[in-house]
Design a protein around this motif. Structure first.
Motif, PDB file in Angstrom:
ATOM      1  N   HIS A  76     -26.689  -7.805  27.931  1.00  0.00           N
ATOM      2  CA  HIS A  76     -25.994  -8.806  26.749  1.00  0.00           C
ATOM      3  C   HIS A  76     -26.489  -8.092  25.339  1.00  0.00           C
ATOM      4  CE1 HIS A  76     -25.207 -11.409  30.087  1.00  0.00           C
ATOM      5  NE2 HIS A  76     -26.535 -11.593  30.165  1.00  0.00           N
ATOM      6  N   PRO A  77     -25.959  -6.603  25.024  1.00  0.00           N
ATOM      7  CA  PRO A  77     -26.641  -6.207  23.781  1.00  0.00           C
ATOM      8  C   PRO A  77     -26.044  -6.631  22.560  1.00  0.00           C
ATOM      9  CG  PRO A  77     -25.196  -4.943  25.034  1.00  0.00           C
ATOM     10  CD  PRO A  77     -25.225  -5.909  25.897  1.00  0.00           C
ATOM     11  N   GLU A  78     -24.875  -7.415  22.811  1.00  0.00           N
ATOM     12  CA  GLU A  78     -24.245  -8.268  21.552  1.00  0.00           C
ATOM     13  C   GLU A  78     -24.774  -9.443  21.279  1.00  0.00           C
ATOM     14  OE1 GLU A  78     -22.728 -10.411  25.037  1.00  0.00           O
ATOM     15  OE2 GLU A  78     -23.284  -8.416  24.798  1.00  0.00           O
ATOM     16  N   LEU A  79     -26.221  -9.816  21.749  1.00  0.00           N
ATOM     17  CA  LEU A  79     -26.525 -11.002  21.389  1.00  0.00           C
ATOM     18  C   LEU A  79     -26.890 -11.184  19.965  1.00  0.00           C
ATOM     19  CD1 LEU A  79     -28.223 -13.756  22.655  1.00  0.00           C
ATOM     20  CD2 LEU A  79     -30.219 -12.469  22.068  1.00  0.00           C
ATOM     21  N   LEU A 122     -36.854 -10.252  20.162  1.00  0.00           N
ATOM     22  CA  LEU A 122     -35.347 -10.156  20.140  1.00  0.00           C
ATOM     23  C   LEU A 122     -34.922  -9.701  18.817  1.00  0.00           C
ATOM     24  CD1 LEU A 122     -34.286 -12.957  22.332  1.00  0.00           C
ATOM     25  CD2 LEU A 122     -34.286 -10.820  22.908  1.00  0.00           C
ATOM     26  N   LEU A 123     -36.149  -9.530  17.983  1.00  0.00           N
ATOM     27  CA  LEU A 123     -35.420  -9.278  16.703  1.00  0.00           C
ATOM     28  C   LEU A 123     -34.979  -7.754  16.430  1.00  0.00           C
ATOM     29  CD1 LEU A 123     -38.519 -10.455  14.177  1.00  0.00           C
ATOM     30  CD2 LEU A 123     -36.102 -10.857  14.050  1.00  0.00           C
ATOM     31  N   PRO A 124     -35.382  -6.528  17.070  1.00  0.00           N
ATOM     32  CA  PRO A 124     -34.874  -5.301  17.103  1.00  0.00           C
ATOM     33  C   PRO A 124     -33.391  -5.513  17.576  1.00  0.00           C
ATOM     34  CG  PRO A 124     -36.677  -5.024  18.219  1.00  0.00           C
ATOM     35  CD  PRO A 124     -36.691  -6.561  18.088  1.00  0.00           C
ATOM     36  N   LEU A 125     -32.950  -6.282  18.480  1.00  0.00           N
ATOM     37  CA  LEU A 125     -31.529  -6.423  19.040  1.00  0.00           C
ATOM     38  C   LEU A 125     -30.841  -7.313  18.056  1.00  0.00           C
ATOM     39  CD1 LEU A 125     -29.621  -5.876  21.149  1.00  0.00           C
ATOM     40  CD2 LEU A 125     -30.346  -7.942  22.353  1.00  0.00           C
ATOM     41  N   PRO A 130     -23.754  -7.109  13.080  1.00  0.00           N
ATOM     42  CA  PRO A 130     -23.495  -7.229  11.742  1.00  0.00           C
ATOM     43  C   PRO A 130     -23.842  -8.778  11.172  1.00  0.00           C
ATOM     44  CG  PRO A 130     -21.596  -7.388  13.415  1.00  0.00           C
ATOM     45  CD  PRO A 130     -22.842  -6.946  14.041  1.00  0.00           C
ATOM     46  N   GLU A 131     -23.913  -9.805  11.921  1.00  0.00           N
ATOM     47  CA  GLU A 131     -24.189 -11.110  11.633  1.00  0.00           C
ATOM     48  C   GLU A 131     -24.888 -11.791  12.795  1.00  0.00           C
ATOM     49  OE1 GLU A 131     -21.836 -14.775   9.636  1.00  0.00           O
ATOM     50  OE2 GLU A 131     -21.004 -14.077  11.381  1.00  0.00           O
ATOM     51  N   ALA A 132     -26.205 -12.240  12.395  1.00  0.00           N
ATOM     52  CA  ALA A 132     -27.203 -12.647  13.234  1.00  0.00           C
ATOM     53  C   ALA A 132     -27.769 -14.117  12.870  1.00  0.00           C
ATOM     54  CB  ALA A 132     -28.057 -11.873  13.921  1.00  0.00           C
ATOM     55  N   ALA A 133     -28.487 -15.000  13.945  1.00  0.00           N
ATOM     56  CA  ALA A 133     -29.019 -16.042  13.449  1.00  0.00           C
ATOM     57  C   ALA A 133     -30.053 -16.433  14.712  1.00  0.00           C
ATOM     58  CB  ALA A 133     -27.935 -17.330  13.060  1.00  0.00           C
ATOM     59  N   LEU A 170     -36.656 -12.215   6.550  1.00  0.00           N
ATOM     60  CA  LEU A 170     -35.773 -11.482   7.078  1.00  0.00           C
ATOM     61  C   LEU A 170     -34.732 -11.530   5.927  1.00  0.00           C
ATOM     62  CD1 LEU A 170     -35.553 -13.029  10.805  1.00  0.00           C
ATOM     63  CD2 LEU A 170     -36.483 -10.762  10.001  1.00  0.00           C
ATOM     64  N   ALA A 171     -34.765 -12.279   5.115  1.00  0.00           N
ATOM     65  CA  ALA A 171     -33.911 -12.377   4.049  1.00  0.00           C
ATOM     66  C   ALA A 171     -33.814 -11.065   2.903  1.00  0.00           C
ATOM     67  CB  ALA A 171     -34.092 -13.309   3.103  1.00  0.00           C
ATOM     68  N   GLN A 172     -35.054 -10.414   3.222  1.00  0.00           N
ATOM     69  CA  GLN A 172     -35.332  -9.165   2.412  1.00  0.00           C
ATOM     70  C   GLN A 172     -34.311  -7.769   2.712  1.00  0.00           C
ATOM     71  OE1 GLN A 172     -37.361  -9.834  -0.194  1.00  0.00           O
ATOM     72  NE2 GLN A 172     -37.448 -11.743   0.974  1.00  0.00           N
ATOM     73  N   ASP A 173     -34.131  -7.544   4.042  1.00  0.00           N
ATOM     74  CA  ASP A 173     -33.307  -6.702   4.466  1.00  0.00           C
ATOM     75  C   ASP A 173     -32.706  -6.410   5.557  1.00  0.00           C
ATOM     76  OD1 ASP A 173     -35.430  -6.607   6.006  1.00  0.00           O
ATOM     77  OD2 ASP A 173     -36.210  -4.603   5.532  1.00  0.00           O
ATOM     78  N   THR A 174     -32.330  -7.911   6.159  1.00  0.00           N
ATOM     79  CA  THR A 174     -31.535  -8.001   7.380  1.00  0.00           C
ATOM     80  C   THR A 174     -30.432  -8.838   7.041  1.00  0.00           C
ATOM     81  OG1 THR A 174     -32.627 -10.009   8.415  1.00  0.00           O
ATOM     82  CG2 THR A 174     -33.810  -7.944   8.644  1.00  0.00           C
TER      83      THR A 174
END
Length: 247
Positions: A76-79, A122-125, A130-133, A170-174
């Motif tokens: 499930h690499p699209e998580l 799970l952060l690296p994935l 393009p958009e994550a939460a 995470l708001a700095q660069d992700t």
């Protein structure tokens, strides 16, 4: 944030808020992965929903978590959405015979340490999307403790603090948005001992509030009486955080 047609991982997804959230999100074209300790219960829950798979996992067990993360990365690499909902609580009051240390260790392991561990792994994935939460489920007691669940309150206060720091980092660069759901007492099996059946908010309404909050980019999501509690007692918490972290 758009939360349609995504892959969503929900811990504690076999019942309560987790299950109701899985149900609503599965109806929006999302692929849902629910996680829990009890395999039979988890598979029954998944079978009652659409677009949902179950992966038994004890999130307090490092071996289990590493296997889960490996499976997610492979299959499930699209998580792109992680909802940290699993929790543990003991009902008691502080006294010389309370065995508070033992209870607190178990609550902190489930509610805080395992949440931090799974999120970090799970952060690296999530960063590849393009958009994550990430959505962390805390509680109204993260703001002011309930004396009948004292160390549970401590654990939720810890997650609240972690959520603020994680969001800031995470708001700095992700592209990862970090949400926090703060329900009051909810009518679930989890809260029976503290009057959840009589006074608790329906889990389905809490799930609706979570999804609406995410869709509206409302990073601190209060539902039920928590809304008034936040507005009346903690209206400037974000300003206080920003003042401390302005550098």
């Amino acid at each position: 944030m758009n939360i349609n047609n995504k892959t969503v991982l929900i811990t504690g997804g076999g019942s309560g808020i987790g299950y109701e959230t899985a149900k609503l999100l599965s109806q929006k074209g999302n692929k849902i992965i629910i996680i829990g300790r009890t395999a039979d219960k988890l598979h029954q829950a998944a079978a009652s929903l659409t677009n949902t798979i179950a992966i038994p996992c004890d999130i307090t067990n490092e071996v289990d978590v590493d296997k889960l993360v490996a499976e997610i990365n492979t299959n499930h690499p699209e998580l792109s959405v992680l909802i940290n909902n699993a929790g543990k609580a003991f009902v008691y009051t502080h006294a010389e015979t309370a065995d508070a240390v033992s209870k607190a260790r178990q609550e902190m392991e489930t509610n805080y340490f395992s949440l931090v561990s799974l999120t970090e792994k799970l952060l690296p994935l999530l960063k590849k999307q393009p958009e994550a939460a990430i959505a962390n489920v805390t509680s109204i007691v993260a703001l002011s403790p309930a004396a009948v669940i004292p160390t549970y309150s401590d654990s939720k206060a810890a997650v609240h603090s972690y959520t603020l720091s994680l969001r800031h980092a995470l708001a700095q660069d992700t592209n990862i948005k970090v949400f926090e759901l703060m329900p009051p007492t909810v009518n679930t099996e989890f809260s029976k001992e503290i009057g959840g059946e009589e006074h608790g908010m329906p889990a389905s309404e809490v799930a609706e509030g979570l999804i609406q909050g995410i869709e509206n980019d409302q990073y601190q999501i209060g539902v039920g009486i928590t809304v008034g509690f936040l507005n009346n007692f903690f209206p400037t918490e974000e300003q206080a955080f920003q003042a401390i972290n302005q550098r």
